[in-house]
Design an enzyme around this catalytic site. Sequence first.
Site, short mmCIF file in Angstrom:
data_model
loop_
_atom_site.label_atom_id
_atom_site.label_comp_id
_atom_site.label_asym_id
_atom_site.label_seq_id
_atom_site.Cartn_x
_atom_site.Cartn_y
_atom_site.Cartn_z
N PHE A 14 0.84 -1.21 0.00
CA PHE A 14 0.00 0.00 0.00
C PHE A 14 0.88 1.27 0.00
O PHE A 14 0.86 2.05 -0.96
CB PHE A 14 -0.92 -0.08 1.23
CG PHE A 14 -1.58 1.19 1.65
CD1 PHE A 14 -2.20 2.02 0.72
CD2 PHE A 14 -1.60 1.56 3.00
CE1 PHE A 14 -2.81 3.21 1.13
CE2 PHE A 14 -2.21 2.73 3.41
CZ PHE A 14 -2.81 3.56 2.47
N ASP A 34 10.47 -6.25 -3.44
CA ASP A 34 9.36 -6.84 -2.68
C ASP A 34 9.39 -8.35 -2.88
O ASP A 34 9.92 -8.83 -3.89
CB ASP A 34 8.01 -6.28 -3.20
CG ASP A 34 6.93 -6.29 -2.14
OD1 ASP A 34 6.56 -7.39 -1.71
OD2 ASP A 34 6.46 -5.21 -1.74
N TYR A 148 5.04 -7.58 16.18
CA TYR A 148 5.13 -6.38 15.33
C TYR A 148 5.77 -5.22 16.10
O TYR A 148 6.74 -4.61 15.65
CB TYR A 148 3.73 -6.01 14.86
CG TYR A 148 3.65 -4.83 13.91
CD1 TYR A 148 4.21 -4.90 12.64
CD2 TYR A 148 2.99 -3.65 14.28
CE1 TYR A 148 4.12 -3.83 11.75
CE2 TYR A 148 2.89 -2.58 13.39
CZ TYR A 148 3.45 -2.68 12.13
OH TYR A 148 3.35 -1.61 11.26
#
Length: 316
Positions: A14, A34, A148
Amino acid sequence: MTQKRILITGAAGFLGSHLCDRFIKEGFKVVAMDNLLTGNIKNIEHLFPLANFEYYHHDVTKFVHVPGDLDYILHFASPASPIDYLKMPIQTLKVGALGTHNLLGLARSKNARILVASTSEVYGDPMVHPQTEDYWGNVNPVGPRGVYDEAKRFMESITMAYHTYHNVDTRIIRIFNTYGPRMRLDDGRVLPAFIGQALRGEDLTAFGDGSQTRSFCYVDDLVEGIYRLLMSDYAYPVNIGNPDEITIGDFAEEIIRLTGTSSKIIYKPLPQDDPKQRKPDITKAKEILGWGPTINRSEGLKRTLEYFMTVIPKSV
Ligand SMILES: NC(=O)c1ccc[n+]([C@@H]2O[C@H](COP(=O)([O-])OP(=O)(O)OC[C@H]3O[C@@H](n4cnc5c(N)ncnc54)[C@H](O)[C@@H]3O)[C@@H](O)[C@H]2O)c1
């Protein structure tokens, strides 16, 4: 002036894809990297025909080699939504730790400036509101979200260590909830979840009693903040986000009004360690970068909704 070359990791995601667009527009040579763990090649395929654009399919937790000079690196590779990082906890820890280490090494060898994407999640479930950069946070390292939050806290530490001990030119951004076109409808974040449910005519699922708060920043404002921070000479963390805070309950009602759906709101128990409130203090960004958000939620949501209407099948 010679053309600058920038490596963007997480380029098919995104935020990474919007960064590719912005740096191409600014006249840079863009090297996109990526491994498509959570990204989508469709987000950047419009750039493939351009001479200034290259794409490497590579996992940045493995040694990263990029031939030629690099002036800048933006490290944005990482699962970013709760659904993604709860499903892929080890990959999340590895990309924050090993991936960041590899990219700092690359920055050092190329003499490139590197900006790493940290997050408001380093503040955990905050005891200070709004969150200032000098607040150290309230994170549960062994809770589900720890994979995270702690990966990003390690990312910040190793980035400062490379800055201090190896004189690498580093920047750290703490990004607060950002939204806009190219978000995935199924990534579990509250905004696409509500919009997806509303467009499908389903009830909107809010977690908790709806009184938790979030502050949403439109992607173009964030990209401007990233650009300004990269071009600044400030090496310490800077919050970028929109301080316009809203409760989840009010936000659900806003989405219902905006989409004109007859859906209702249903409340479910709050997930473990879910932050109760989120609002950036952006004094530093204003003072150092002259940055502040320019796109309000109603305009940002309009643009985002237009995008989601193109990706939701016409039959729903
Ligand atoms: N979107 C937000 O609101 C937000 C908020 C705070 C921080 N961030 C940070 O910004 C960055 C981008 O987030 P996003 O919302 O665009 O997420 P995203 O999932 O859309 O993009 C992340 C990209 O990284 C790639 N990736 C993951 N692991 C990789 C690896 N090992 N090697 C190469 N590529 C890899 C994915 O395939 C994906 O394309 C992340 O680092 C995230 O932590 C985002």
